[in-house]
Scaffold this active site. Structure first.
Site, PDB file in Angstrom:
ATOM      1  N   GLY A  29       0.829  -1.200   0.000  1.00 47.80           N
ATOM      2  CA  GLY A  29       0.000   0.000   0.000  1.00 47.80           C
ATOM      3  C   GLY A  29       0.862   1.247   0.000  1.00 47.80           C
ATOM      4  O   GLY A  29       2.056   1.187  -0.294  1.00 47.80           O
ATOM      5  N   ASN A  30       0.272   2.372   0.307  1.00 47.14           N
ATOM      6  CA  ASN A  30       1.039   3.608   0.418  1.00 47.14           C
ATOM      7  C   ASN A  30       0.390   4.505   1.463  1.00 47.14           C
ATOM      8  O   ASN A  30      -0.655   4.175   2.008  1.00 47.14           O
ATOM      9  CB  ASN A  30       1.173   4.300  -0.941  1.00 47.14           C
ATOM     10  CG  ASN A  30      -0.158   4.755  -1.491  1.00 47.14           C
ATOM     11  OD1 ASN A  30      -0.786   5.670  -0.965  1.00 47.14           O
ATOM     12  ND2 ASN A  30      -0.612   4.096  -2.555  1.00 47.14           N
TER      13      ASN A  30
END
Ligand code: C5P
Length: 222
Positions: A29-30
Site C-alpha cells: 500500500g502507500n
C-alpha cells in the site's frame, strides 16, 4: 445539481491509496490518507456538481452532498470504477495515490518463511488510469495530482504532457506537508499558465482548486 461554479456538471473524484494483495493477509500500500481527495469531492459538491467519489481503502466518512461513493481496493478495481463513472462525466479529478506496481501473482495461501533465504516478489506495472482515459475520445476534462519530493515544477509539467491532462495540481511532500497531515500547498499547472496556492488546510486548498478547475473547464470546453 445545485448552484455554484460547477452547477450542472458531473464530476468524478478518485481518492485514497490502493492496496495490492500479496497473499490473504499481506498487501503493498502507500501512505495516502485520502483527505485531499475527500476535500476535493466535498468542495465540488459545494460548488454545485453531481459528484461520484471513487475511494480506495480509507476510513473517512462520505462528505455531505456527494451523490455516489464507490469503494475499491486495488488499482485495477479503481480503474474499472473510474472508467464506468467517467462514461457520463464532465470532469475527472484523479486525487488517488494509485500504486505503480502489483504482485504478478497473488498467493492463495499465506506465504511462509523459508529459513533465512531471501524472498523475491515479482511485480508488474499497474495501468495508468488518467493516461488511459486521456487516450479515449470524448473523455472528460482531466485533472491529475503530482506528489513530488524534489523538482516539483518540472515533474508536474512532464506529467501534464505525458499523461495528456488538462491540469495538474502539484505538491511537495515532506516538511510537514502532503501525506498524513492536515495542511498542504499546491501549484496548479495547465498548458499556458500556472497558479500557486500557498500553504493552507486541505479543505481550503480544495475550494481554491475547484474554483480554478471550474474556470479552466469553462475556458476549454465553454
Ligand atoms: O503516480 P503519479 O505521480 O504518476 O501520479 C500522477 C497522477 O496520475 C495522479 O493524479 C494519479 O492519481 C494518477 N495516476 C493514475 N494511474 C496510475 C498512477 C497515477 O491515474 N496508475
Amino acid at each position: 445539481f445545485g448552484h455554484g461554479a460547477l452547477a450542472g456538471l458531473r464530476v468524478v473524484v478518485s481518492a485514497g491509496p490502493t492496496y495490492e494483495d500479496i497473499d490473504p493477509v499481506r498487501f503493498i500500500g502507500n501512505r495516502s490518507s485520502g483527505r485531499m481527495g475527500f476535500a476535493v469531492a466535498a468542495a465540488a459538491a459545494q460548488a454545485g456538481a453531481s459528484v461520484s467519489l471513487v475511494a480506495g481503502p480509507v476510513s473517512l466518512a462520505t462528505p455531505a452532498g456527494v451523490a455516489r461513493r464507490i469503494d475499491v481496493r486495488s488499482a485495477a478495481q479503481m480503474q474499472v470504477a473510474v472508467r464506468e463513472a467517467c462514461q457520463a462525466a464532465d470532469i475527472y479529478i484523479g486525487a488517488s495515490a494509485v500504486g505503480d506496481y502489483r504482485p504478478a501473482n497473488v498467493s492463495a495461501l499465506k506465504l511462509k518463511k523459508s529459513a533465512g533465504a531471501p524472498l523475491s516478489l515479482q511485480l508488474e506495472e499497474n495501468p495508468d488510469i488518467l493516461a488511459g482515459l486521456a487516450a479515449q475520445s470524448g473523455h472528460p476534462f482531466l485533472v491529475g495530482f503530482a506528489a513530488e519530493t524534489h523538482d516539483v515544477a518540472s515533474y508536474a509539467r512532464g506529467k501534464l504532457r505525458s499523461k495528456g491532462l488538462d491540469m495538474i495540481a502539484a505538491n511537495q511532500v515532506g516538511d510537514g506537508l502532503g501525506f498524513e497531515v492536515a495542511e498542504n500547498a499546491l501549484t496548479l499547472y495547465w498548458a499556458d499558465g500556472e497558479l500557486a496556492l500557498p500553504r493552507a488546510t486541505k479543505d481550503e486548498l480544495a475550494r481554491q482548486l475547484i474554483a480554478q478547475v471550474a474556470e479552466r473547464y469553462r475556458a476549454a470546453r465553454g
